[in-house]
Design an enzyme around this catalytic site. Structure first.
Site, PDB file in Angstrom:
ATOM      1  CE  LYS A 111      -4.622  -1.535   1.638  1.00 16.64           C
ATOM      2  NZ  LYS A 111      -5.369  -0.982   2.736  1.00 16.64           N
ATOM      3  CE  LYS A 198      -5.987  -8.108  -2.000  1.00 19.68           C
ATOM      4  NZ  LYS A 198      -7.481  -7.756  -1.069  1.00 19.68           N
ATOM      5  CE  LYS A 201     -11.872  -1.903  -0.053  1.00 18.13           C
ATOM      6  NZ  LYS A 201     -12.499  -2.532   0.594  1.00 18.13           N
TER       7      LYS A 201
END
Ligand code: ADP
Ligand code: TRP
Length: 332
Positions: A111, A198, A201
């Site tokens: 992230k 994966k 969103k």
């Protein structure tokens, strides 16, 4: 009854991966365990959020839980920020956690890289780094035994176990050691546009995921344009991640075994397979979307359900924090 708990961030779209990896297993667990399921708004704040959007997304997450089958009578359903004990315990666990173990968290690494800032140390919030400690507090505060999550959260649940064990050793038996519960198939649904990543969103392309709110025609288009591997056989294979992923989705939404689906498509091509898969996903998601829309239309009811859940959670959290403070020696 065993205690189980899981949570999802209110960061907009919930997708088929969230439903299969986390929500469906939780819906099943509410029949056999005492489930807490909440909306981690403080976790969502670890990356920039617009207040108006965040509020909308919290209500959407609540409607999505209900639409997917969470029963607010059986399950304690609430908003994380309403229970201040979560952040209070996170502080205490911050003093037990080590910088090195947080630096090893792969979600943090991913992230913080995706944030695309000039310098990690200047552009990434302390909250994003500390995120797994707040998650450990979420889990340990309720004496949780089972944590149903997707594969990507396993490392965070293991950190919660480590922190619980370290605390217990230092201050005496206080926390229950939680177990992650990761489903054998479907714990990592892959992106439709890239089967090596994966379904998420935060993907750059909306083609990557099927949102719980996608209309039937959008679902059909996304599945028909999903990437496939070389070769034409409809068969799972470690070296053919795209067809393997589509077969997994097919199997889960129809509750048929992968072998029986493979058998039905011997001698047939991707075209037939994808058309049937699209219809299967549409039939699976249509009633869920309709229910979510009904819940979304009644904000008063959603707030009522979240308030009721918060009251129940607060009692448990206050009781546990009282014990934790005693163990720490700060109760005078
Ligand atoms: P995202 O990665 O899309 O932001 P979250 O991190 O909010 O999703 O995940 C919420 C829950 O859904 C977690 O338990 C996570 O493990 C699960 N989950 C997320 N993506 C997937 C996926 N592609 N396949 C299976 N489970 C998933
Ligand atoms: N970190 C989880 C995710 O991104 C969300 C989460 C927060 C969670 N607290 C939790 C999951 C406690 C399970 C239990 O998906």
């Amino acid at each position: 009854m065993k205690k189980s708990l899981t949570a999802i961030q209110p960061s907009g779209i919930l997708h088929l991966g969230n439903l299969i990896g986390a929500i469906e297993p939780a819906v099943q667990l509410q029949e056999t365990s005492q489930l807490s399921m909440f909306i981690v708004d403080y976790h969502a704040m670890t990356v920039p959020q617009k207040p108006v959007e965040l509020r909308k997304n919290i209500l959407f997450a609540a409607a999505a839980y209900l639409g997917c089958g969470i029963d607010p009578v059986k399950t304690t359903m609430f908003q994380q920020s309403r229970i201040s004990e979560h952040t209070e315990l996170a502080w205490i666990l911050n003093c037990v956690a080590k910088i090195g173990e947080l630096e090893r968290m792969t979600q943090y690494k991913d992230k913080s890289q995706k944030l695309n800032v000039k310098s990690q140390s200047e552009g990434v919030s302390v909250g994003l780094f500390d995120y797994p400690v707040l998650m450990a507090a979420d889990i340990l505060l309720y004496d949780t035994e089972v944590v149903p999550v997707g594969e990507d959260q396993k490392q965070h649940v293991e950190l919660a176990r480590d922190l619980a064990e370290r605390f217990n050793k230092q201050f005496g038996e206080t926390f229950v050691i939680p177990e992650p519960k990761i489903r054998a198939e479907g714990a990592r649904i892959m992106g439709l546009d890239d089967a090596t990543k994966k379904m998420s969103k935060s993907a750059t392309s909306a083609k990557s995921y099927i949102s719980l709110m996608d209309e039937s025609d959008v679902i059909r288009k996304k599945i028909m344009s999903a990437v496939t591997d070389s070769g034409t056989e409809i068969r799972t294979d470690r070296n053919r991640p795209a067809i393997t992923n589509l077969l997994t989705i097919f199997s889960i939404v129809t509750r048929r075994s992968v072998e029986s689906i493979e058998h039905s498509y011997v001698g047939k091509g991707y075209g037939d397979f994808k058309k049937d898969l699209a219809e299967a996903v549409v039939s699976y998601l249509d009633p869920i979307r309709a229910k979510i829309q009904t819940y979304l239309a009644d904000e008063t009811e959603l707030k009522h359900i979240l308030n009721d859940g918060a009251e129940r959670a607060k009692k448990q959290a206050q009781f546990k924090m009282h014990r934790i403070r005693q163990k720490l020696g700060i109760t005078l």
